[in-house]
Scaffold this motif. Structure first.
Motif, mmCIF file in Angstrom:
data_model
loop_
_atom_site.group_PDB
_atom_site.id
_atom_site.type_symbol
_atom_site.label_atom_id
_atom_site.label_comp_id
_atom_site.label_asym_id
_atom_site.label_seq_id
_atom_site.Cartn_x
_atom_site.Cartn_y
_atom_site.Cartn_z
ATOM 1 N N THR A 156 26.232 -8.556 -75.842
ATOM 2 C CA THR A 156 26.808 -9.646 -76.613
ATOM 3 C C THR A 156 27.983 -9.097 -77.418
ATOM 4 O O THR A 156 28.174 -7.881 -77.503
ATOM 5 C CB THR A 156 25.784 -10.247 -77.593
ATOM 6 O OG1 THR A 156 25.294 -9.208 -78.450
ATOM 7 C CG2 THR A 156 24.621 -10.897 -76.862
ATOM 8 N N ARG A 157 28.748 -9.990 -78.017
ATOM 9 C CA ARG A 157 29.821 -9.597 -78.934
ATOM 10 C C ARG A 157 29.486 -10.147 -80.320
ATOM 11 O O ARG A 157 28.910 -11.236 -80.444
ATOM 12 C CB ARG A 157 31.169 -10.153 -78.466
ATOM 13 C CG ARG A 157 31.559 -9.718 -77.056
ATOM 14 C CD ARG A 157 31.822 -8.226 -76.947
ATOM 15 N NE ARG A 157 32.995 -7.812 -77.685
ATOM 16 C CZ ARG A 157 34.243 -7.866 -77.193
ATOM 17 N NH1 ARG A 157 34.471 -8.339 -75.989
ATOM 18 N NH2 ARG A 157 35.265 -7.435 -77.934
ATOM 19 N N GLN A 216 39.644 0.035 -78.980
ATOM 20 C CA GLN A 216 40.120 -1.284 -78.585
ATOM 21 C C GLN A 216 41.646 -1.341 -78.633
ATOM 22 O O GLN A 216 42.296 -1.917 -77.745
ATOM 23 C CB GLN A 216 39.527 -2.340 -79.524
ATOM 24 C CG GLN A 216 39.696 -3.771 -79.041
ATOM 25 C CD GLN A 216 38.765 -4.120 -77.889
ATOM 26 O OE1 GLN A 216 37.638 -3.651 -77.827
ATOM 27 N NE2 GLN A 216 39.245 -4.930 -76.956
ATOM 28 N N ARG A 246 27.077 -14.251 -83.040
ATOM 29 C CA ARG A 246 26.780 -13.554 -81.795
ATOM 30 C C ARG A 246 27.024 -14.475 -80.605
ATOM 31 O O ARG A 246 26.628 -15.636 -80.619
ATOM 32 C CB ARG A 246 25.317 -13.099 -81.815
ATOM 33 C CG ARG A 246 24.860 -12.381 -80.574
ATOM 34 C CD ARG A 246 23.491 -11.758 -80.779
ATOM 35 N NE ARG A 246 22.462 -12.737 -81.061
ATOM 36 C CZ ARG A 246 21.172 -12.426 -81.270
ATOM 37 N NH1 ARG A 246 20.792 -11.158 -81.259
ATOM 38 N NH2 ARG A 246 20.283 -13.363 -81.520
ATOM 39 N N MET A 295 33.564 -12.871 -76.481
ATOM 40 C CA MET A 295 34.235 -12.916 -77.782
ATOM 41 C C MET A 295 34.966 -14.242 -78.010
ATOM 42 O O MET A 295 35.057 -14.720 -79.144
ATOM 43 C CB MET A 295 35.223 -11.744 -77.879
ATOM 44 C CG MET A 295 36.002 -11.688 -79.177
ATOM 45 S SD MET A 295 34.955 -11.590 -80.650
ATOM 46 C CE MET A 295 34.495 -9.850 -80.590
ATOM 47 N N ASP A 351 33.706 -6.952 -83.895
ATOM 48 C CA ASP A 351 33.052 -5.806 -83.235
ATOM 49 C C ASP A 351 32.597 -4.760 -84.258
ATOM 50 O O ASP A 351 33.033 -3.603 -84.222
ATOM 51 C CB ASP A 351 33.994 -5.136 -82.220
ATOM 52 C CG ASP A 351 34.372 -6.044 -81.069
ATOM 53 O OD1 ASP A 351 33.523 -6.839 -80.649
ATOM 54 O OD2 ASP A 351 35.524 -5.958 -80.594
ATOM 55 N N GLU A 360 28.592 0.972 -75.224
ATOM 56 C CA GLU A 360 29.582 0.092 -74.606
ATOM 57 C C GLU A 360 30.289 0.795 -73.447
ATOM 58 O O GLU A 360 30.451 0.219 -72.359
ATOM 59 C CB GLU A 360 30.623 -0.351 -75.641
ATOM 60 C CG GLU A 360 30.138 -1.384 -76.639
ATOM 61 C CD GLU A 360 29.367 -0.795 -77.818
ATOM 62 O OE1 GLU A 360 29.045 -1.546 -78.740
ATOM 63 O OE2 GLU A 360 29.074 0.419 -77.814
ATOM 64 N N CYS A 397 26.349 -19.556 -78.386
ATOM 65 C CA CYS A 397 26.529 -18.608 -79.493
ATOM 66 C C CYS A 397 25.545 -18.949 -80.609
ATOM 67 O O CYS A 397 25.099 -20.096 -80.717
ATOM 68 C CB CYS A 397 27.956 -18.676 -80.039
ATOM 69 S SG CYS A 397 29.235 -18.357 -78.804
ATOM 70 N N HIS A 450 35.158 -16.107 -81.635
ATOM 71 C CA HIS A 450 36.455 -15.796 -82.236
ATOM 72 C C HIS A 450 37.191 -17.090 -82.611
ATOM 73 O O HIS A 450 37.709 -17.233 -83.734
ATOM 74 C CB HIS A 450 37.286 -14.990 -81.241
ATOM 75 C CG HIS A 450 38.408 -14.223 -81.847
ATOM 76 N ND1 HIS A 450 39.652 -14.765 -82.030
ATOM 77 C CD2 HIS A 450 38.477 -12.955 -82.332
ATOM 78 C CE1 HIS A 450 40.452 -13.875 -82.585
ATOM 79 N NE2 HIS A 450 39.759 -12.757 -82.784
ATOM 80 N N PRO A 501 25.079 -5.866 -78.672
ATOM 81 C CA PRO A 501 26.086 -5.199 -77.843
ATOM 82 C C PRO A 501 25.480 -4.001 -77.114
ATOM 83 O O PRO A 501 24.580 -3.359 -77.656
ATOM 84 C CB PRO A 501 27.141 -4.751 -78.862
ATOM 85 C CG PRO A 501 27.014 -5.726 -79.988
ATOM 86 C CD PRO A 501 25.540 -6.038 -80.046
ATOM 87 N N PRO A 502 25.924 -3.735 -75.876
ATOM 88 C CA PRO A 502 27.121 -4.299 -75.221
ATOM 89 C C PRO A 502 26.888 -5.592 -74.448
ATOM 90 O O PRO A 502 27.783 -6.020 -73.709
ATOM 91 C CB PRO A 502 27.526 -3.170 -74.273
ATOM 92 C CG PRO A 502 26.234 -2.522 -73.903
ATOM 93 C CD PRO A 502 25.368 -2.606 -75.129
#
Length: 659
Positions: free
Chosen positions: A563-564, A270, A621, A625, A654, A293, A597, A629, A560-561
């Protein structure tokens, strides 16, 4: 003149100080400054003529001492630290402390700035696939339009990915650009370091955590001054302050060691995406087993896939066979023993792989059911016969192994399960005439011992090399005919949605050590779960089939990948405090999370007690993001304003594992 400082603390706040008496402080230098009742190391990230609004002159403290003669970080590093603090929800100073070496002074260095790159080793001839991959990367880098060019070198083990990486680096260096080359393990660092040094000479260097702080600071200074143009290293090398970054390579991209286990819990992949975007560089990743991912990003065209399908050097994909361990006595099946004998008769070498160190790992009483666990962690103790102790692999606690059951006094109690020590004992007993060496965290603790072991093995001085994952990835041994996976099931038993992906990748990677130079490689995979999809797909070399099945399952389960995730963990010596804190955070988050979420938990972590701390978790989840976040940022701000003493809250953006 005033300076803005940040410190290695979990706050994103800047603190304003007056210049030191000698006037030596400047942006990019480390300084010692009063902070509360103590003096702390601070990082100068800005300068200002006037004080912030509302701050009185008499409240301003003065910098006491300047640590560095010259600035050791610049605007690129400051911008990256600010992004890391925002994305990984950590302090700006914590991010800078992770990036900048901790040494206090540079050691002497005789290196000088080279006028031009000298290619010191002749490059190998490329296959058609390698040449096409090289041309596409170089062409893509030259015509960048929107966003950094991102490529994935996807190829079977032994297909020549390293040579393409080196040739791409060579093209970048000749264009006046610099290169960062990431590898997942220090064991792999040595192999790549040798290849890079042979090819590029003194413009290349290596930085890794095994170096002293002063040695790392010395190399850091050479890199900043432009004396070094290509940097090799594991995860932390992603921060190397190279001049005019043109290419960032991530070898074995799938590897979990690219994710930091400490704050800031960054992922080098990342950070590499961000650095390349900020500095207009090309990102090239590679693996025989891409992360889920990365596979999805290749499928949707975000990353351009470049395939290498043929083994070079006369090798061929090995013959892989599954062996059911049901009913087998000891650690090695008769078929594996016979293949080891046949390999030795041919004058070739064997690798035995087991991703579990120690002698045996589970103490159980058949009479009363007692299990021996760590007094500080909710995990079993592992018996290390060489040490004569039962050891916790999480906190280091150790105790003498009990002679009888500590609970009922029964003699029908003891350790079960096998680790690398037990394998070594059985192999030495079964093959007394063969040269055997073990490579795991216990046997290679002495500095340089792993490198020495791998060099002796490569030179043919060892017949059987047995070890953990440090022998499974990326290494190239011409003499290896046989690979035995002693037990393929170890990762499958973990309560983690990535366990199948890890198992699959390890089998494919370790199988790739066999038959790299001769078309007669054999791999025997021992397991108690011969029908498990992760094992059958790996043994059938059906890479695309595995990802198709695994991604369909992840999509169905919402992981994932697709969802985040953000994982929040509360840990405390007092279970009630940890429980109360995680429930408060859950309530704060549920009020602020968008409708698309959700919150998994609160619940105990799978390892609910670690190093004497009770651990409770929430998993947030969302399909993107941004929603989760923002909710975590707001919830943390409210929590920090009235936080509970005696509780530490960890935030993992992550996460790659959920233990």
């Amino acid at each position: 003149m005033y300076l803005d400082l940040v410190f290695d603390i979990p706050l994103q706040q800047r603190y304003t100080y007056a210049m030191d008496d000698k006037g030596e402080a400047a942006v990019g230098k480390r300084v010692m400054a009063p902070f509360g009742r103590r003096e702390m190391l601070g990082y100068v990230i800005g300068r200002r003529e006037n004080l912030p609004d509302g701050v009185a002159v008499e409240a301003i403290k003065k910098i006491r001492r300047v640590v560095d003669k010259e600035p050791i970080f610049g605007t690129n590093e400051i911008d990256l630290a600010l992004w890391m603090a925002s994305y990984y929800l950590c302090g700006t100073g914590e991010a800078l402390a992770t990036m900048v070496p901790s040494g206090r002074r540079e050691t002497s260095s005789e290196a000088s700035l080279d006028e031009e790159v000298q290619i010191t080793e002749k490059a190998l001839d490329l296959s058609e696939e390698q040449q096409e991959a090289l041309e596409r990367i170089v062409a893509g880098s030259a015509i960048m339009k929107s966003g950094p060019p991102m490529f994935y070198l996807y190829g079977i083990t032994g297909s020549g990915k390293t040579e393409v990486f080196l040739r791409t680096a060579e093209a970048m260096l000749q264009a006046g650009k610099s290169v960062i080359y990431l590898v997942p393990e220090i064991a792999l660092t040595h192999q790549v370091e040798e290849a890079v040094q042979r090819r590029f000479g003194s413009v290349a260097t290596t930085i890794h955590s095994g170096m002293t702080g002063s040695a790392r600071l010395t190399e850091w200074g050479r890199i900043r001054r432009g004396e070094v143009r290509i940097v090799v290293g594991p995860r932390s090398a992603v921060f190397a302050p190279v001049q005019d970054l043109g290419l960032l390579i991530i070898d074995e991209e799938h590897d979990g060691s690219y994710k930091s286990g400490n704050t800031p819990r960054y992922h080098a992949r990342q950070v590499a995406f961000k650095r390349c975007a900020m500095q207009g560089a090309t990102l090239v990743m590679g693996s025989a087993t891409p992360s889920a991912e990365a596979w999805r990003l290749m499928e949707n065209g975000t990353i351009r896939r470049l395939s290498l399908s043929k083994r070079l050097s006369g090798g061929a994909p090995p013959n892989i066979k599954i062996i059911d361990l049901a009913g087998t006595e000891g650690c090695l099946s008769e078929e594996l023993k016979e293949e080891i004998r046949e390999t030795a008769r041919m004058g070739r070498q064997t690798i035995l792989f087991l991703n579990r160190r120690g002698f045996s790992y589970f103490y159980h009483c058949r009479q009363c059911g007692y299990e021996l666990t760590c007094r500080h962690c909710s995990v079993s103790l592992t018996y290390h016969k060489q040490l004569g102790k039962a050891v916790c692999h999480y906190c280091g606690f150790s105790a003498p192994p009990p002679r009888v059951c500590p609970q009922c006094g029964s003699l029908e109690a003891g350790f079960a399960g096998f680790g690398t020590e037990m394998i070594e004992e059985e192999v030495r007993r079964t093959f007394p005439d063969l040269r055997i060496r073990r490579a795991d965290a216990d046997s290679t603790a002495k500095k340089g011992s792993l490198r020495e072991t791998l060099e002796v093995f490569r030179a043919g001085g060892i017949d059987i090399l047995l070890g953990t994952q440090m022998v499974a990835k990326g290494l190239n041994f011409p003499g290896v005919r046989l690979v035995g996976v002693v037990l393929a099931d170890t990762a499958l038993n973990l309560p983690d949605f990535r366990s199948a992906e890890r198992t699959f990748a390890l089998i494919v990677q370790v199988a790739g050590r066999a038959g790299r130079y001769f078309p007669d490689g054999k791999v025997l995979v021992q397991t108690f779960r011969p029908q498990d999809p992760a094992i059958t797909y790996a043994c059938n070399a059906d890479i695309e089939g595995f990802y198709r099945q695994e991604l369909a399952q992840r999509k169905e389960l919402g992981f994932p990948p697709y969802t985040r995730l953000i994982r929040m963990t509360a840990r405390s010596k007092q279970e009630a405090l940890a429980e109360r804190t995680i429930r408060r955070l859950a309530a704060l988050l549920k009020e602020r999370l968008p409708s698309n979420c959700d919150v998994l938990g609160p619940a105990d972590c799978p390892i609910s007690l670690m190093a004497g701390n009770y651990r409770k978790q929430l998993i947030l989840r969302g399909s993107a993001m941004s929603g989760i976040h923002e909710a975590v940022q707001k919830a943390l701000a409210i929590y920090e304003a009235k936080k509970t003493n005696g509780v530490y809250v960890e935030v993992d953006v992550d996460p790659v594992q959920l233990l």
